[in-house]
Write a protein that holds these residues in place. Structure first.
Motif, PDB file in Angstrom:
ATOM      1  N   ARG A 246      -0.190  45.527 -76.339  1.00  0.00           N
ATOM      2  CA  ARG A 246      -0.726  45.264 -74.997  1.00  0.00           C
ATOM      3  C   ARG A 246      -1.045  46.571 -74.272  1.00  0.00           C
ATOM      4  N   SER A 247      -0.105  47.503 -74.273  1.00  0.00           N
ATOM      5  CA  SER A 247      -0.319  48.744 -73.526  1.00  0.00           C
ATOM      6  C   SER A 247      -1.394  49.615 -74.165  1.00  0.00           C
ATOM      7  N   ILE A 248      -1.454  49.657 -75.492  1.00  0.00           N
ATOM      8  CA  ILE A 248      -2.476  50.465 -76.161  1.00  0.00           C
ATOM      9  C   ILE A 248      -3.864  49.868 -75.928  1.00  0.00           C
ATOM     10  N   ALA A 249      -3.990  48.546 -76.002  1.00  0.00           N
ATOM     11  CA  ALA A 249      -5.288  47.908 -75.772  1.00  0.00           C
ATOM     12  C   ALA A 249      -5.776  48.163 -74.354  1.00  0.00           C
ATOM     13  N   GLN A 250      -4.904  48.001 -73.388  1.00  0.00           N
ATOM     14  CA  GLN A 250      -5.300  48.241 -72.001  1.00  0.00           C
ATOM     15  C   GLN A 250      -5.690  49.703 -71.800  1.00  0.00           C
ATOM     16  N   ALA A 251      -4.927  50.606 -72.358  1.00  0.00           N
ATOM     17  CA  ALA A 251      -5.232  52.029 -72.221  1.00  0.00           C
ATOM     18  C   ALA A 251      -6.561  52.383 -72.883  1.00  0.00           C
ATOM     19  N   ALA A 252      -6.843  51.800 -74.055  1.00  0.00           N
ATOM     20  CA  ALA A 252      -8.102  52.079 -74.748  1.00  0.00           C
ATOM     21  C   ALA A 252      -9.294  51.609 -73.918  1.00  0.00           C
ATOM     22  N   LEU A 253      -9.182  50.445 -73.292  1.00  0.00           N
ATOM     23  CA  LEU A 253     -10.282  49.959 -72.456  1.00  0.00           C
ATOM     24  C   LEU A 253     -10.417  50.790 -71.180  1.00  0.00           C
ATOM     25  N   GLU A 254      -9.324  51.311 -70.683  1.00  0.00           N
ATOM     26  CA  GLU A 254      -9.405  52.205 -69.524  1.00  0.00           C
ATOM     27  C   GLU A 254     -10.072  53.525 -69.908  1.00  0.00           C
ATOM     28  N   VAL A 255      -9.862  53.987 -71.136  1.00  0.00           N
ATOM     29  CA  VAL A 255     -10.553  55.181 -71.628  1.00  0.00           C
ATOM     30  C   VAL A 255     -12.055  54.918 -71.667  1.00  0.00           C
ATOM     31  N   LEU A 256     -12.453  53.752 -72.179  1.00  0.00           N
ATOM     32  CA  LEU A 256     -13.880  53.416 -72.230  1.00  0.00           C
ATOM     33  C   LEU A 256     -14.480  53.279 -70.835  1.00  0.00           C
ATOM     34  N   ALA A 257     -13.675  52.820 -69.880  1.00  0.00           N
ATOM     35  CA  ALA A 257     -14.161  52.668 -68.507  1.00  0.00           C
ATOM     36  C   ALA A 257     -14.213  54.001 -67.773  1.00  0.00           C
ATOM     37  N   GLY A 258     -13.564  55.022 -68.331  1.00  0.00           N
ATOM     38  CA  GLY A 258     -13.565  56.328 -67.696  1.00  0.00           C
ATOM     39  C   GLY A 258     -12.468  56.522 -66.673  1.00  0.00           C
ATOM     40  N   THR A 259     -11.481  55.646 -66.653  1.00  0.00           N
ATOM     41  CA  THR A 259     -10.402  55.755 -65.673  1.00  0.00           C
ATOM     42  C   THR A 259      -9.116  56.330 -66.254  1.00  0.00           C
ATOM     43  N   ARG A 260      -9.106  56.646 -67.537  1.00  0.00           N
ATOM     44  CA  ARG A 260      -7.920  57.210 -68.187  1.00  0.00           C
ATOM     45  C   ARG A 260      -8.379  58.267 -69.187  1.00  0.00           C
ATOM     46  N   PRO A 261      -7.690  59.399 -69.245  1.00  0.00           N
ATOM     47  CA  PRO A 261      -8.051  60.410 -70.248  1.00  0.00           C
ATOM     48  C   PRO A 261      -7.610  59.979 -71.641  1.00  0.00           C
ATOM     49  N   LEU A 262      -8.440  60.268 -72.615  1.00  0.00           N
ATOM     50  CA  LEU A 262      -8.165  59.870 -73.993  1.00  0.00           C
ATOM     51  C   LEU A 262      -6.918  60.547 -74.551  1.00  0.00           C
ATOM     52  N   VAL A 263      -6.622  61.739 -74.099  1.00  0.00           N
ATOM     53  CA  VAL A 263      -5.491  62.484 -74.635  1.00  0.00           C
ATOM     54  C   VAL A 263      -4.172  61.732 -74.458  1.00  0.00           C
ATOM     55  N   GLN A 264      -4.099  60.808 -73.510  1.00  0.00           N
ATOM     56  CA  GLN A 264      -2.880  60.024 -73.325  1.00  0.00           C
ATOM     57  C   GLN A 264      -2.603  59.099 -74.507  1.00  0.00           C
ATOM     58  N   LEU A 265      -3.611  58.824 -75.317  1.00  0.00           N
ATOM     59  CA  LEU A 265      -3.428  57.957 -76.485  1.00  0.00           C
ATOM     60  C   LEU A 265      -3.261  58.743 -77.784  1.00  0.00           C
ATOM     61  N   SER A 266      -3.166  60.044 -77.706  1.00  0.00           N
ATOM     62  CA  SER A 266      -3.139  60.868 -78.918  1.00  0.00           C
ATOM     63  C   SER A 266      -1.957  60.543 -79.829  1.00  0.00           C
ATOM     64  N   ARG A 267      -0.807  60.191 -79.272  1.00  0.00           N
ATOM     65  CA  ARG A 267       0.354  59.868 -80.104  1.00  0.00           C
ATOM     66  C   ARG A 267       0.312  58.440 -80.621  1.00  0.00           C
ATOM     67  N   SER A 268      -0.456  57.569 -79.969  1.00  0.00           N
ATOM     68  CA  SER A 268      -0.489  56.158 -80.350  1.00  0.00           C
ATOM     69  C   SER A 268      -1.567  55.827 -81.366  1.00  0.00           C
ATOM     70  N   LEU A 269      -2.557  56.699 -81.523  1.00  0.00           N
ATOM     71  CA  LEU A 269      -3.666  56.456 -82.442  1.00  0.00           C
ATOM     72  C   LEU A 269      -3.624  57.452 -83.590  1.00  0.00           C
ATOM     73  N   ASP A 270      -3.961  56.989 -84.799  1.00  0.00           N
ATOM     74  CA  ASP A 270      -4.078  57.938 -85.901  1.00  0.00           C
ATOM     75  C   ASP A 270      -5.365  58.747 -85.689  1.00  0.00           C
ATOM     76  N   PRO A 271      -5.547  59.863 -86.390  1.00  0.00           N
ATOM     77  CA  PRO A 271      -6.694  60.739 -86.123  1.00  0.00           C
ATOM     78  C   PRO A 271      -8.057  60.050 -86.237  1.00  0.00           C
ATOM     79  N   GLU A 272      -8.212  59.155 -87.194  1.00  0.00           N
ATOM     80  CA  GLU A 272      -9.497  58.471 -87.371  1.00  0.00           C
ATOM     81  C   GLU A 272      -9.807  57.555 -86.181  1.00  0.00           C
ATOM     82  N   CYS A 273      -8.823  56.791 -85.728  1.00  0.00           N
ATOM     83  CA  CYS A 273      -9.015  55.914 -84.566  1.00  0.00           C
ATOM     84  C   CYS A 273      -9.245  56.729 -83.305  1.00  0.00           C
ATOM     85  N   TYR A 274      -8.552  57.841 -83.183  1.00  0.00           N
ATOM     86  CA  TYR A 274      -8.706  58.711 -82.017  1.00  0.00           C
ATOM     87  C   TYR A 274     -10.145  59.231 -81.929  1.00  0.00           C
TER      88      TYR A 274
END
Length: 141
Positions: A37-65
């Motif tokens: 739930r938290s990763i999905a919401q954060a990923a969509l916030e990254v796409l919306a431009g309201t969250r920096p992508l670097v916050q997901l660096s530990r949750s995503l493998d390099p290819e997904c990142y």
């Protein structure tokens, strides 16, 4: 002669299965739904431009990142080209999360997220390494 006993409602089959499963398994399923739930919401916030992508660096493998970084850049480029004033993005709201355990260390989750004008589907595969869940496959519809 009859013996009076307290009447108990019949146990439903689903309730038997829930009680038969181990408490740790149920706890792990709840944990993975919260993580998804938290990763999905954060990923969509990254796409919306309201969250920096670097916050997901530990949750995503390099290819997904890298894939999410590329898609976010394309989204920003498209938004810059479109005419008119940009509307502020509202935070996406997760409506439902379904998780399926493949093994002790692999789960797959599907998430329905409501945005301002539509609902989106998110699918992810999570793998546990060193006690931490990490997304190894991410699809956002």
């Amino acid at each position: 002669m009859s013996v009076a006993t307290a009447s108990r409602p019949p146990i439903r089959q689903g309730a038997q299965r829930a009680s038969a499963s181990s408490g740790t398994r149920r706890g792990a399923d709840t944990d993975i739904r919260l993580v998804a739930r938290s990763i999905a919401q954060a990923a969509l916030e990254v796409l919306a431009g309201t969250r920096p992508l670097v916050q997901l660096s530990r949750s995503l493998d390099p290819e997904c990142y890298l894939a999410l970084q590329h898609r976010a850049a394309l989204t920003r480029k498209h938004a810059a080209r479109s005419k008119g004033s940009p509307q502020p993005h509202l935070s996406p709201m997760v409506r439902s999360v379904r998780a399926c355990s493949i093994s002790e260390s692999i789960c797959e989750a599907s998430i329905v997220v409501a945005e301002e004008g539509r609902c989106r589907a998110v699918a992810m595969r999570l793998e546990r390494t060193d006690g931490v869940w990490q997304v190894t496959a991410l699809e956002i519809g």
